[in-house]
Scaffold this motif. Structure first.
Motif, PDB file in Angstrom:
ATOM      1  N   ARG A  73       0.822  -1.207   0.000  1.00 55.45           N
ATOM      2  CA  ARG A  73       0.000   0.000   0.000  1.00 55.45           C
ATOM      3  C   ARG A  73       0.858   1.260   0.000  1.00 55.45           C
ATOM      4  O   ARG A  73       0.379   2.331  -0.349  1.00 55.45           O
ATOM      5  N   ALA A  74       2.117   1.121   0.422  1.00 53.25           N
ATOM      6  CA  ALA A  74       3.061   2.242   0.369  1.00 53.25           C
ATOM      7  C   ALA A  74       3.908   2.206  -0.893  1.00 53.25           C
ATOM      8  O   ALA A  74       4.857   2.980  -1.024  1.00 53.25           O
ATOM      9  N   PHE A 213      -4.435   6.752   5.298  1.00 54.26           N
ATOM     10  CA  PHE A 213      -4.663   7.432   4.028  1.00 54.26           C
ATOM     11  C   PHE A 213      -3.347   7.965   3.460  1.00 54.26           C
ATOM     12  O   PHE A 213      -3.103   7.903   2.250  1.00 54.26           O
ATOM     13  N   SER A 214      -2.479   8.467   4.337  1.00 52.89           N
ATOM     14  CA  SER A 214      -1.183   8.984   3.890  1.00 52.89           C
ATOM     15  C   SER A 214      -0.342   7.869   3.276  1.00 52.89           C
ATOM     16  O   SER A 214       0.346   8.083   2.270  1.00 52.89           O
ATOM     17  N   VAL A 215      -0.382   6.687   3.877  1.00 49.35           N
ATOM     18  CA  VAL A 215       0.360   5.551   3.321  1.00 49.35           C
ATOM     19  C   VAL A 215      -0.161   5.225   1.932  1.00 49.35           C
ATOM     20  O   VAL A 215       0.621   4.966   0.997  1.00 49.35           O
ATOM     21  N   ARG A 216      -1.474   5.245   1.749  1.00 45.85           N
ATOM     22  CA  ARG A 216      -2.047   4.940   0.435  1.00 45.85           C
ATOM     23  C   ARG A 216      -1.708   6.021  -0.590  1.00 45.85           C
ATOM     24  O   ARG A 216      -1.526   5.715  -1.769  1.00 45.85           O
ATOM     25  N   VAL A 217      -1.614   7.266  -0.152  1.00 45.92           N
ATOM     26  CA  VAL A 217      -1.220   8.335  -1.069  1.00 45.92           C
ATOM     27  C   VAL A 217       0.222   8.139  -1.522  1.00 45.92           C
ATOM     28  O   VAL A 217       0.539   8.267  -2.711  1.00 45.92           O
ATOM     29  N   ALA A 225       2.448  12.917  -2.990  1.00 41.62           N
ATOM     30  CA  ALA A 225       2.794  12.885  -1.566  1.00 41.62           C
ATOM     31  C   ALA A 225       3.878  13.904  -1.248  1.00 41.62           C
ATOM     32  O   ALA A 225       3.817  14.581  -0.204  1.00 41.62           O
ATOM     33  N   GLN A 226       4.862  14.047  -2.130  1.00 39.06           N
ATOM     34  CA  GLN A 226       5.913  15.038  -1.907  1.00 39.06           C
ATOM     35  C   GLN A 226       5.376  16.453  -2.009  1.00 39.06           C
ATOM     36  O   GLN A 226       5.753  17.333  -1.230  1.00 39.06           O
ATOM     37  N   LEU A 227       4.484  16.681  -2.964  1.00 41.05           N
ATOM     38  CA  LEU A 227       3.946  18.027  -3.165  1.00 41.05           C
ATOM     39  C   LEU A 227       3.119  18.501  -1.973  1.00 41.05           C
ATOM     40  O   LEU A 227       3.124  19.690  -1.641  1.00 41.05           O
ATOM     41  N   VAL A 228       2.381  17.577  -1.342  1.00 40.82           N
ATOM     42  CA  VAL A 228       1.557  17.969  -0.190  1.00 40.82           C
ATOM     43  C   VAL A 228       2.323  17.887   1.121  1.00 40.82           C
ATOM     44  O   VAL A 228       1.763  18.143   2.189  1.00 40.82           O
ATOM     45  N   GLY A 229       3.601  17.527   1.049  1.00 36.79           N
ATOM     46  CA  GLY A 229       4.447  17.549   2.240  1.00 36.79           C
ATOM     47  C   GLY A 229       4.361  16.345   3.146  1.00 36.79           C
ATOM     48  O   GLY A 229       4.698  16.431   4.332  1.00 36.79           O
ATOM     49  N   LEU A 230       3.922  15.212   2.617  1.00 33.47           N
ATOM     50  CA  LEU A 230       3.863  14.007   3.452  1.00 33.47           C
ATOM     51  C   LEU A 230       5.272  13.463   3.691  1.00 33.47           C
ATOM     52  O   LEU A 230       6.106  13.471   2.771  1.00 33.47           O
ATOM     53  N   PRO A 231       5.562  12.974   4.894  1.00 30.31           N
ATOM     54  CA  PRO A 231       6.890  12.387   5.178  1.00 30.31           C
ATOM     55  C   PRO A 231       7.007  10.995   4.567  1.00 30.31           C
ATOM     56  O   PRO A 231       6.851   9.975   5.251  1.00 30.31           O
ATOM     57  N   LEU A 235       6.833   7.151   6.344  1.00 27.05           N
ATOM     58  CA  LEU A 235       5.662   6.321   6.071  1.00 27.05           C
ATOM     59  C   LEU A 235       6.065   4.995   5.449  1.00 27.05           C
ATOM     60  O   LEU A 235       5.491   3.949   5.769  1.00 27.05           O
ATOM     61  N   ILE A 236       7.049   5.017   4.558  1.00 23.76           N
ATOM     62  CA  ILE A 236       7.506   3.779   3.930  1.00 23.76           C
ATOM     63  C   ILE A 236       8.135   2.848   4.952  1.00 23.76           C
ATOM     64  O   ILE A 236       7.813   1.652   5.024  1.00 23.76           O
ATOM     65  N   VAL A 237       9.038   3.381   5.765  1.00 23.11           N
ATOM     66  CA  VAL A 237       9.676   2.549   6.789  1.00 23.11           C
ATOM     67  C   VAL A 237       8.643   2.069   7.805  1.00 23.11           C
ATOM     68  O   VAL A 237       8.687   0.921   8.268  1.00 23.11           O
ATOM     69  N   GLY A 238       7.694   2.944   8.154  1.00 25.88           N
ATOM     70  CA  GLY A 238       6.656   2.553   9.100  1.00 25.88           C
ATOM     71  C   GLY A 238       5.769   1.446   8.571  1.00 25.88           C
ATOM     72  O   GLY A 238       5.406   0.517   9.308  1.00 25.88           O
TER      73      GLY A 238
END
Length: 357
Positions: A73-74, A213-217, A225-231, A235-238
């Motif tokens: 999902r990531a 939801f962030s993981v799915r994005v 995800a980069q444009l909206v500032g998600l870490p 999230l990938i490591v998590g």
């Protein structure tokens, strides 16, 4: 509605085709395909004994499938759940022997938690290597699985070995108070409930929480995800850590509910079978539950195929392999425009000149 039907129909058709091909293969040995299909069904779901064996095998499949589904999902393809499982089982056996634990449910919880923590760290390493060193997670997780199995064998046959285990090296057995018993006196242990709850909880997390939801994005569109500032890195490591925790928990449950210690029987291929379960379920945690039960049934029927028909016990692995290949092949059909394809074929037929009679 049509898209949902296609999502459901393609895996079902792939499994049906796998059963047909498997029946065709065994027919060359002189065995009737109809008899093989009947024995498969009877060995998996024919009576209560078969159901118990099926559900017992389905429990670790649910958790190892989550080890594939959550990182997927990531946007990652992690296939090293077998390594996290064996290290999780080893950690559970080691903690039970090294740390004074209360011989009750709390002690069992600590044993399972130890397996989950070690499994999370092992698969998170593959995510970290992908994010910070650019190493492909599919290759790294698979190689880490081989390393984990090597570590497992080295410690079970060396530093953690019970001197009383002569012919089959193993760790010290868990105390009876730390073991996970059966549900209502059956052979189906509580690991099945843990697996089902894990699938439901993670399905809810992905669908109904901001972090899910962030993981799915991140998995669906990393650029967005980069444009909206998600870490994205965290999230990938998590996601890898959560998946690894599930596989490590599967190993701990196998030790605490089935084997009572860590030994070579723990390397049973549940981590690799979980890859197939996750792909058939389309990485949907809720869909993993019925698919894991189905493939738990295939595994349970293997011994009956051997007893009744003289086929090797591992013949069900051939069935699983065929199913995996067909599932991958069906992915190419998922986005195919069937109407356009049919129209093109019809047009080509019209353009072919008729041969004179």
């Amino acid at each position: 509605m049509r898209d949902s039907l296609r999502e459901f129909a393609l895996p079902v058709l792939a499994i049906a085709a796998a059963l047909l091909l498997f029946g065709l293969l065994v027919s060359f040995t002189g065995v009737s395909p109809l008899e093989v299909w009947f024995i498969l069904f009877k060995g998996a779901f024919g009576d209560w004994f078969s159901w118990q064996n099926t559900l017992q095998r389905a429990a670790p499949l649910m958790l190892t499938a989550l080890c594939v589904a959550i990182p997927a999902r990531a946007g990652l393809v992690v296939i090293g759940g077998e390594g996290a499982l064996v290290l999780g089982g080893l950690a559970a056996a080691a903690v039970a022997h090294a740390v004074p634990l209360p011989f009750n449910m709390l002690g069992s919880l600590v044993v399972c938690l130890a397996g989950a923590v070690v499994g999370a760290a092992w698969i998170a390493l593959a995510g970290w290597l992908r994010q910070h060193r650019g190493i492909n997670e599919t290759i790294s997780s698979l190689l880490l699985a081989y390393i984990a199995i090597g570590i497992f064998k080295h410690l079970v046959e060396g530093a953690l070995r019970d001197p009383a285990s002569l012919n089959k090296p193993s760790t010290y057995s868990l105390d009876a108070g730390l073991l996970i018993g059966g549900i209502a006196g059956s052979d189906v242990h509580w690991g099945l409930v843990i697996g089902v709850l894990a699938c439901i909880a993670l399905g809810f997390w992905l669908r109904a929480t901001p972090s899910g939801f962030s993981v799915r994005v991140v998995g669906g569109n990393p650029r967005t995800a980069q444009l909206v500032g998600l870490p994205a890195g965290k999230l990938i490591v998590g996601a890898c850590a959560i998946g690894g925790a599930c596989a490590g928990l599967a190993g701990a449950i196998e030790v605490a509910a089935v084997h009572t210690n860590a030994n070579a029987s723990l390397i049973a291929g549940y981590g690799y079978a979980g890859i197939l379960v996750a792909f058939i379920a389309r990485h949907n945690p809720l869909a993993i539950i019925p698919v894991a039960i189905l493939f738990g049934g295939f595994g349970a029927a293997g011994s009956m195929l051997q007893r009744r028909l003289g086929l090797p016990d591992a013949s069900v692995l051939v069935l699983q392999g065929i199913a995996f290949v067909l599932i991958l092949a069906s992915e190419g059909l998922r986005t195919l425009d069937w109407k356009g394809f049919g129209a093109r074929q019809l047009q080509q037929l019209r353009l072919v000149p008729k041969m004179p009679t």
